[in-house]
Write a protein that holds these residues in place. Structure first.
Motif, PDB file in Angstrom:
ATOM      1  N   ARG A 147     -31.421  10.177 -17.598  1.00 52.57           N
ATOM      2  CA  ARG A 147     -31.465   9.146 -16.568  1.00 52.57           C
ATOM      3  C   ARG A 147     -30.090   8.875 -15.994  1.00 52.57           C
ATOM      4  NH1 ARG A 147     -35.548   4.736 -19.448  1.00 52.57           N
ATOM      5  NH2 ARG A 147     -37.514   5.831 -19.012  1.00 52.57           N
ATOM      6  N   ASN A 148     -29.061   9.000 -16.825  1.00 51.99           N
ATOM      7  CA  ASN A 148     -27.706   8.707 -16.389  1.00 51.99           C
ATOM      8  C   ASN A 148     -26.999   9.911 -15.792  1.00 51.99           C
ATOM      9  OD1 ASN A 148     -27.926   6.046 -17.299  1.00 51.99           O
ATOM     10  ND2 ASN A 148     -27.226   6.567 -19.361  1.00 51.99           N
ATOM     11  N   ALA A 149     -27.591  11.098 -15.902  1.00 50.37           N
ATOM     12  CA  ALA A 149     -26.959  12.304 -15.379  1.00 50.37           C
ATOM     13  C   ALA A 149     -26.924  12.258 -13.856  1.00 50.37           C
ATOM     14  CB  ALA A 149     -27.711  13.541 -15.849  1.00 50.37           C
ATOM     15  N   PRO A 150     -25.809  12.682 -13.253  1.00 48.20           N
ATOM     16  CA  PRO A 150     -25.733  12.687 -11.785  1.00 48.20           C
ATOM     17  C   PRO A 150     -26.664  13.721 -11.184  1.00 48.20           C
ATOM     18  CG  PRO A 150     -23.828  13.797 -12.731  1.00 48.20           C
ATOM     19  CD  PRO A 150     -24.575  13.175 -13.881  1.00 48.20           C
ATOM     20  N   VAL A 158     -32.249   9.238 -27.007  1.00 44.74           N
ATOM     21  CA  VAL A 158     -30.898   9.580 -26.559  1.00 44.74           C
ATOM     22  C   VAL A 158     -30.951  10.560 -25.401  1.00 44.74           C
ATOM     23  CG1 VAL A 158     -28.762  10.736 -27.202  1.00 44.74           C
ATOM     24  CG2 VAL A 158     -29.801   9.083 -28.762  1.00 44.74           C
ATOM     25  N   LEU A 159     -31.786  11.603 -25.536  1.00 46.32           N
ATOM     26  CA  LEU A 159     -31.907  12.607 -24.478  1.00 46.32           C
ATOM     27  C   LEU A 159     -32.471  11.999 -23.202  1.00 46.32           C
ATOM     28  CD1 LEU A 159     -33.258  15.645 -26.537  1.00 46.32           C
ATOM     29  CD2 LEU A 159     -30.983  15.389 -25.549  1.00 46.32           C
TER      30      LEU A 159
END
Length: 204
Positions: free
Chosen positions: A21-24, A15-16
């Protein structure tokens, strides 16, 4: 056999990892620590002020148009600049993210736009690739490849870099934006090279 604790740990790790990876990308900051925004105008200043002033447009030699992006003398702030991120819905200017750069207030008398682009073969190191006016905003893809730049964090400031993500199948060499002095007056033109001009940003 996996224990419940190990299974839970693997789930949490996954999850982390997915969230990271999806964090801007982090926002670019101005000299006052404020986030750069697409609707705001800025002056671009060299980190070492003794190396020159701000950025502007100027002709090269006898060629009046399109005008080239240049670095002014030490006592000039240059033209204000505005950034347009590839995601037009994101008003924040982020590190290492494709964007267009424009001089919104420049009046050159030329038919070309005041949006930055690159003249020269970007697939070779050996050619000199100049940063000029004449690009367009938006429409990411192969046709607009040479209009996209990134702001990349350095140890003490930032640099501009040509390494677009808008076309995964295009042939190009990633390089930094630098300056080269040419002509009798030593006019500093922005070019692509491996010796970046480190810069900061000041709200206009």
């Amino acid at each position: 056999m996996k224990t419940p604790f190990l299974s839970l740990s693997l789930i949490l790790f996954s999850v982390l990892l997915c969230e990271s990876r999806n964090a801007p990308n982090p926002p670019v900051l101005d000299i006052n620590g404020k986030t750069l925004r697409a609707t705001t105008k800025y002056y671009v200043k060299p980190l070492q002020e003794d190396l020159g002033g701000g950025l502007d447009l100027a002709p090269m030699g006898n060629q009046s148009c399109p005008q080239h992006v240049v670095q002014d003398n030490n006592d000039w702030l240059g033209q204000v600049i505005q950034f347009h991120p590839v995601n037009s819905k994101d008003g924040v200017i982020r590190e290492s993210t494709d964007l267009n750069i424009a001089f919104p207030n420049a009046n050159t008398g030329c038919p070309e736009s005041n949006v930055w682009t690159i003249i020269g073969d970007v697939s070779w190191y050996d050619d000199t690739q100049y940063v000029t006016a004449g690009g367009e905003i938006g429409n990411p893809g192969e046709r607009t490849l040479v209009n996209w730049f990134k702001i990349v964090k350095t140890a003490k400031a930032y640099k501009l870099r040509f390494c677009p993500d808008v076309c995964s199948s295009c042939d190009f060499v990633c390089q930094d934006v630098s300056v080269t002095a040419e002509g009798d007056r030593g006019q500093k033109y922005l070019v692509l090279s491996d010796a970046p001009l480190e810069i900061t940003f000041a709200k206009a």
